[in-house]
Write a protein that holds these residues in place. Structure first.
Motif, PDB file in Angstrom:
ATOM      1  N   SER A   1      -3.319 -13.558  -4.239  1.00  0.00           N
ATOM      2  CA  SER A   1      -4.224 -14.227  -3.885  1.00  0.00           C
ATOM      3  C   SER A   1      -5.324 -13.216  -4.543  1.00  0.00           C
ATOM      4  CB  SER A   1      -4.456 -14.098  -2.469  1.00  0.00           C
ATOM      5  OG  SER A   1      -3.565 -14.876  -2.008  1.00  0.00           O
TER       6      SER A   1
ATOM      7  N   GLY B   1     -11.675 -12.724  -5.002  1.00  0.00           N
ATOM      8  CA  GLY B   1     -13.020 -12.226  -4.247  1.00  0.00           C
ATOM      9  C   GLY B   1     -12.489 -12.033  -2.764  1.00  0.00           C
TER      10      GLY B   1
ATOM     11  N   GLY C   1     -10.564  -9.330  -1.407  1.00  0.00           N
ATOM     12  CA  GLY C   1     -10.860  -8.001  -1.168  1.00  0.00           C
ATOM     13  C   GLY C   1     -12.344  -7.672  -0.981  1.00  0.00           C
TER      14      GLY C   1
ATOM     15  N   ILE D   1       0.886  -1.173  -0.114  1.00  0.00           N
ATOM     16  CA  ILE D   1      -0.088   0.063  -0.081  1.00  0.00           C
ATOM     17  C   ILE D   1       1.032   1.289   0.018  1.00  0.00           C
ATOM     18  CG2 ILE D   1      -1.687   1.363   1.354  1.00  0.00           C
ATOM     19  CD1 ILE D   1      -2.778  -1.401   2.388  1.00  0.00           C
TER      20      ILE D   1
HETATM   21  C1  LIG Z   1      -7.562  -3.569  -4.624  1.00  0.00           C
HETATM   22  C2  LIG Z   1      -7.355  -4.969  -3.848  1.00  0.00           C
HETATM   23  C3  LIG Z   1      -7.425  -5.029  -2.356  1.00  0.00           C
HETATM   24  C4  LIG Z   1      -8.496  -6.070  -4.551  1.00  0.00           C
HETATM   25  O1  LIG Z   1      -8.434  -7.036  -4.002  1.00  0.00           O
HETATM   26  P1  LIG Z   1      -8.981  -8.416  -4.648  1.00  0.00           P
HETATM   27  O2  LIG Z   1      -9.077  -9.470  -3.700  1.00  0.00           O
HETATM   28  O3  LIG Z   1      -7.861  -8.564  -5.896  1.00  0.00           O
HETATM   29  O4  LIG Z   1     -10.315  -7.861  -5.273  1.00  0.00           O
HETATM   30  P2  LIG Z   1     -11.463  -9.080  -5.642  1.00  0.00           P
HETATM   31  O5  LIG Z   1     -11.050 -10.263  -6.010  1.00  0.00           O
HETATM   32  O6  LIG Z   1     -12.595  -8.990  -4.470  1.00  0.00           O
HETATM   33  O7  LIG Z   1     -12.126  -8.113  -7.142  1.00  0.00           O
HETATM   34  C5  LIG Z   1     -13.480  -7.868  -7.049  1.00  0.00           C
HETATM   35  C6  LIG Z   1     -13.889  -7.114  -8.500  1.00  0.00           C
HETATM   36  O8  LIG Z   1     -12.816  -5.751  -8.329  1.00  0.00           O
HETATM   37  C7  LIG Z   1     -12.551  -5.332  -9.446  1.00  0.00           C
HETATM   38  N1  LIG Z   1     -10.904  -5.516  -9.525  1.00  0.00           N
HETATM   39  C8  LIG Z   1     -10.083  -5.956  -8.402  1.00  0.00           C
HETATM   40  N2  LIG Z   1      -8.860  -5.701  -8.735  1.00  0.00           N
HETATM   41  C9  LIG Z   1      -8.969  -5.014 -10.112  1.00  0.00           C
HETATM   42  C10 LIG Z   1      -7.835  -4.472 -10.928  1.00  0.00           C
HETATM   43  N3  LIG Z   1      -6.668  -4.578 -10.658  1.00  0.00           N
HETATM   44  N4  LIG Z   1      -8.343  -4.100 -12.150  1.00  0.00           N
HETATM   45  C11 LIG Z   1      -9.545  -3.730 -12.410  1.00  0.00           C
HETATM   46  N5  LIG Z   1     -10.727  -4.205 -11.509  1.00  0.00           N
HETATM   47  C12 LIG Z   1     -10.465  -4.664 -10.434  1.00  0.00           C
HETATM   48  C13 LIG Z   1     -13.114  -6.445 -10.425  1.00  0.00           C
HETATM   49  O9  LIG Z   1     -14.349  -6.215 -10.989  1.00  0.00           O
HETATM   50  C14 LIG Z   1     -13.241  -7.942  -9.562  1.00  0.00           C
HETATM   51  O10 LIG Z   1     -14.121  -8.633 -10.124  1.00  0.00           O
HETATM   52  P3  LIG Z   1     -13.456  -9.741 -11.092  1.00  0.00           P
HETATM   53  O11 LIG Z   1     -12.355 -10.299 -10.702  1.00  0.00           O
HETATM   54  O12 LIG Z   1     -14.697 -10.692 -11.300  1.00  0.00           O
HETATM   55  O13 LIG Z   1     -13.217  -8.975 -12.400  1.00  0.00           O
HETATM   56  C15 LIG Z   1      -6.049  -5.493  -4.218  1.00  0.00           C
HETATM   57  O14 LIG Z   1      -5.588  -5.457  -5.472  1.00  0.00           O
HETATM   58  C16 LIG Z   1      -4.732  -4.871  -3.382  1.00  0.00           C
HETATM   59  O15 LIG Z   1      -4.471  -5.371  -2.147  1.00  0.00           O
HETATM   60  N6  LIG Z   1      -4.217  -4.088  -3.914  1.00  0.00           N
HETATM   61  C17 LIG Z   1      -2.974  -3.433  -3.502  1.00  0.00           C
HETATM   62  C18 LIG Z   1      -3.456  -2.540  -2.314  1.00  0.00           C
HETATM   63  C19 LIG Z   1      -4.559  -1.314  -2.462  1.00  0.00           C
HETATM   64  O16 LIG Z   1      -4.270  -0.849  -3.574  1.00  0.00           O
HETATM   65  N7  LIG Z   1      -5.267  -1.137  -1.677  1.00  0.00           N
HETATM   66  C20 LIG Z   1      -6.584  -0.232  -1.678  1.00  0.00           C
HETATM   67  C21 LIG Z   1      -6.108   1.202  -1.356  1.00  0.00           C
HETATM   68  S1  LIG Z   1      -5.800   1.445   0.344  1.00  0.00           S
END
Ligand SMILES: CC(C)(COP(=O)(O)OP(=O)(O)OC[C@H]1O[C@@H](n2cnc3c(N)ncnc32)[C@H](O)[C@@H]1OP(=O)(O)O)[C@@H](O)C(=O)NCCC(=O)NCCS
Length: 152
Positions: A79, A83, A85, A22
């Motif tokens: 990971s 789903g 996040g 982050i």
């Molecule tokens: C943002 C974050 C928490 C998402 O976690 P995740 O477990 O991958 O999310 P999910 O699997 O629940 O995603 C749900 C939906 O969100 C959207 N989504 C998630 N990541 C995405 C990406 N990188 N690009 C576009 N859409 C995205 C998609 O619609 C996804 O559904 P799909 O996989 O069926 O297409 C993760 O990418 C992360 O940790 N990023 C780095 C830290 C960060 O940016 N934190 C948030 C700000 S503090």
């Protein structure tokens, strides 16, 4: 995979995930002691997603009288898009509703396209841009969601 409340032993791994996933490029402000303060704060929740006892994601939320703030959220690289996040955010939303809180706010970096798409998919709407929000180095965007509206 299961979501549970963090305990004191989770603080270091959460702090390291914050640094590596982050706070990249902004300095490390969420060190172990700060995470510990959230874990023991009665107005905050720290949730971890675990798989075979390994922490693969976490969320920290702070609750105020009428709103909750998601302060940090991350899922480890391997990971993502499974789903995890979504489950963490839903967990925060559920705890907010149980506490009688219907509004959830958070901030993201403007250039964090992945996170912004993620929150958009979960119904969060961007309502303000904050130039230089992150140490004057990067702009931020404020997002919010009305949980009561979603339930109507
Ligand atoms: C943002 C974050 C928490 C998402 O976690 P995740 O477990 O991958 O999310 P999910 O699997 O629940 O995603 C749900 C939906 O969100 C959207 N989504 C998630 N990541 C995405 C990406 N990188 N690009 C576009 N859409 C995205 C998609 O619609 C996804 O559904 P799909 O996989 O069926 O297409 C993760 O990418 C992360 O940790 N990023 C780095 C830290 C960060 O940016 N934190 C948030 C700000 S503090």
């Amino acid at each position: 995979m299961r979501i549970r409340l963090a305990d004191l032993q989770d603080a270091l791994i959460i702090a390291e995930m914050s640094r590596n996933l982050i706070e990249v490029g902004l300095g490390w402000s969420w060190k172990e002691q700060r995470v510990l303060r959230s874990i023991t704060d009665q107005d905050a929740s720290v949730a971890v997603a675990c798989e075979a006892d390994r922490v693969i994601g976490f969320a920290i939320a702070k609750y105020r009288r009428e709103e909750a703030h998601i302060l940090l959220l991350a899922v480890d690289q391997a990971s993502r898009r499974r789903g995890v996040g979504t489950m963490l955010v839903r967990w925060i939303e559920k705890t907010a509703l149980i506490a009688g809180i219907g509004i959830v706010y958070l901030e993201a970096r403007l250039n964090n396209v992945g996170a912004r798409a993620f929150y958009d998919a979960l119904g969060y709407r961007e309502f303000r841009t904050e130039p230089g929000r992150y140490r004057g180095l990067e702009s931020g965007v404020c997002l919010g969601k009305d949980l009561w509206l979603e339930r109507q």
